[in-house]
Motif scaffolding. Structure first.
Motif, PDB file in Angstrom:
ATOM      1  N   LEU A 203       0.832  -1.203   0.000  1.00 56.22           N
ATOM      2  CA  LEU A 203       0.000   0.000   0.000  1.00 56.22           C
ATOM      3  C   LEU A 203       0.868   1.255   0.000  1.00 56.22           C
ATOM      4  O   LEU A 203       1.809   1.368   0.786  1.00 56.22           O
ATOM      5  N   LYS A 204       0.542   2.189  -0.855  1.00 56.74           N
ATOM      6  CA  LYS A 204       1.239   3.469  -0.909  1.00 56.74           C
ATOM      7  C   LYS A 204       0.246   4.567  -0.530  1.00 56.74           C
ATOM      8  O   LYS A 204      -0.558   5.009  -1.345  1.00 56.74           O
ATOM      9  N   ILE A 205       0.292   4.957   0.724  1.00 55.69           N
ATOM     10  CA  ILE A 205      -0.635   5.964   1.242  1.00 55.69           C
ATOM     11  C   ILE A 205       0.185   7.100   1.836  1.00 55.69           C
ATOM     12  O   ILE A 205       1.035   6.870   2.706  1.00 55.69           O
ATOM     13  N   SER A 206      -0.068   8.312   1.387  1.00 58.88           N
ATOM     14  CA  SER A 206       0.686   9.460   1.888  1.00 58.88           C
ATOM     15  C   SER A 206       0.275   9.781   3.324  1.00 58.88           C
ATOM     16  O   SER A 206      -0.774   9.331   3.805  1.00 58.88           O
ATOM     17  N   ARG A 207       1.098  10.568   3.988  1.00 60.14           N
ATOM     18  CA  ARG A 207       0.815  10.950   5.373  1.00 60.14           C
ATOM     19  C   ARG A 207      -0.536  11.654   5.487  1.00 60.14           C
ATOM     20  O   ARG A 207      -1.339  11.336   6.369  1.00 60.14           O
ATOM     21  N   GLU A 208      -0.809  12.594   4.591  1.00 54.97           N
ATOM     22  CA  GLU A 208      -2.067  13.340   4.650  1.00 54.97           C
ATOM     23  C   GLU A 208      -3.264  12.444   4.352  1.00 54.97           C
ATOM     24  O   GLU A 208      -4.314  12.563   4.990  1.00 54.97           O
ATOM     25  N   GLN A 209      -3.111  11.555   3.378  1.00 56.19           N
ATOM     26  CA  GLN A 209      -4.193  10.612   3.077  1.00 56.19           C
ATOM     27  C   GLN A 209      -4.471   9.714   4.278  1.00 56.19           C
ATOM     28  O   GLN A 209      -5.631   9.445   4.609  1.00 56.19           O
ATOM     29  N   ARG A 210      -3.396   9.250   4.926  1.00 46.56           N
ATOM     30  CA  ARG A 210      -3.549   8.353   6.071  1.00 46.56           C
ATOM     31  C   ARG A 210      -4.299   9.047   7.206  1.00 46.56           C
ATOM     32  O   ARG A 210      -5.187   8.460   7.834  1.00 46.56           O
ATOM     33  N   LYS A 211      -3.956  10.295   7.480  1.00 46.42           N
ATOM     34  CA  LYS A 211      -4.621  11.039   8.547  1.00 46.42           C
ATOM     35  C   LYS A 211      -6.097  11.270   8.221  1.00 46.42           C
ATOM     36  O   LYS A 211      -6.971  11.107   9.076  1.00 46.42           O
ATOM     37  N   THR A 212      -6.362  11.638   6.965  1.00 47.05           N
ATOM     38  CA  THR A 212      -7.738  11.947   6.575  1.00 47.05           C
ATOM     39  C   THR A 212      -8.614  10.708   6.568  1.00 47.05           C
ATOM     40  O   THR A 212      -9.736  10.718   7.097  1.00 47.05           O
ATOM     41  N   ILE A 213      -8.106   9.620   5.991  1.00 43.88           N
ATOM     42  CA  ILE A 213      -8.950   8.422   5.897  1.00 43.88           C
ATOM     43  C   ILE A 213      -9.159   7.793   7.272  1.00 43.88           C
ATOM     44  O   ILE A 213     -10.205   7.184   7.530  1.00 43.88           O
ATOM     45  N   LEU A 214      -8.218   7.981   8.195  1.00 43.09           N
ATOM     46  CA  LEU A 214      -8.427   7.475   9.554  1.00 43.09           C
ATOM     47  C   LEU A 214      -9.605   8.188  10.209  1.00 43.09           C
ATOM     48  O   LEU A 214     -10.479   7.549  10.809  1.00 43.09           O
TER      49      LEU A 214
END
Length: 242
Positions: A203-214
């Protein structure tokens, strides 16, 4: 009152007195149970406080009385000794967050062997995992929703590029409310749905994507679970994972 053997997973504990605690433990045989553990802080305690760390995997011999709100433990030992979680700040932070989510999620005082086995096996995978655990909590929440009855429905595509958090489904049009994922975030959710814990590192998830999707996944849980409550532990997790 009867005595039973069961496995258990520690979700939460609170101090009850100077030397005693009340522990919320998710058991294989009886679902979520509350146990009063007297003298847990004493050196010669039969049930030691040190065994009650978040998501500790236990073998228990417990007294059970159907009408009692608080049960008691006769004997308890670790079923599986963690080898990496206590020494890895990322993993230990993930464990604290997952324990908090499970504590707010699981309410049933009845056996659910499939969900118990999923949680138990997943915790062991986290402990065995040799690489970073930055996306582990996201995949856990997605997979856990299947056992709770609101697993995301449908599939992501160019024509179904929105995910309605309230309805729990991928859809072709933007919902008439603000509780949805679109474009890259909907695609990321789709990738999580198609991933397992053995290939999570793909999985390639950026820091901002990870925070938002959480945050969105926590909202997803809130929409589908009654009395879910407020979650703040993800803020600490985000600080640690960066």
């Amino acid at each position: 009152m009867m005595i039973h053997k069961t496995k258990g997973i520690v979700l939460h504990k609170i101090k009850y007195s100077e030397s005693s605690v009340i522990a919320k433990i998710y058991t294989e045989q009886f679902g979520l149970q509350s146990y009063i553990i007297q003298g847990a802080a004493k050196k010669k305690a039969p049930v030691k406080n040190t065994l009650l760390q978040p998501l500790s995997l236990l073998d228990m011999v417990a007294y059970r009385k159907e009408t009692a709100g608080l049960q008691r433990i006769k004997e308890m030992r670790l079923d599986s000794q963690f080898s990496t979680i206590p020494f890895d700040v990322n993993k230990s932070s993930v464990v604290l967050f997952l324990a908090d989510m499970l504590y707010k999620t699981i309410k049933e005082e009845e056996s659910n062997p499939a969900m118990f086995q999923f949680i138990e096996n997943t915790i062991k995978k986290l402990d065995e995992k040799q690489t970073n655990a930055t996306n582990f909590h996201l995949l856990f929440l997605v997979k856990l929703s299947k056992y709770l009855g609101f697993y995301p429905q449908g599939t992501y595509s160019i024509t179904t590029c929105f995910f309605d958090l309230e309805e729990g489904v991928f859809c072709p049009h933007q919902p008439f409310h603000n509780n949805f994922l679109s474009n890259d975030l909907a695609k990321t959710l789709s990738q999580l749905l198609g991933t397992n814990f053995d290939n999570i590192d793909t999985l390639k998830i950026s820091r901002e994507q990870r925070k938002t999707i959480l945050v969105k996944l926590i909202d997803f849980y809130r929409y589908h679970l009654a009395n879910f409550g407020e979650v703040k532990s993800h803020e600490v997790l985000e600080e640690v994972l960066g």
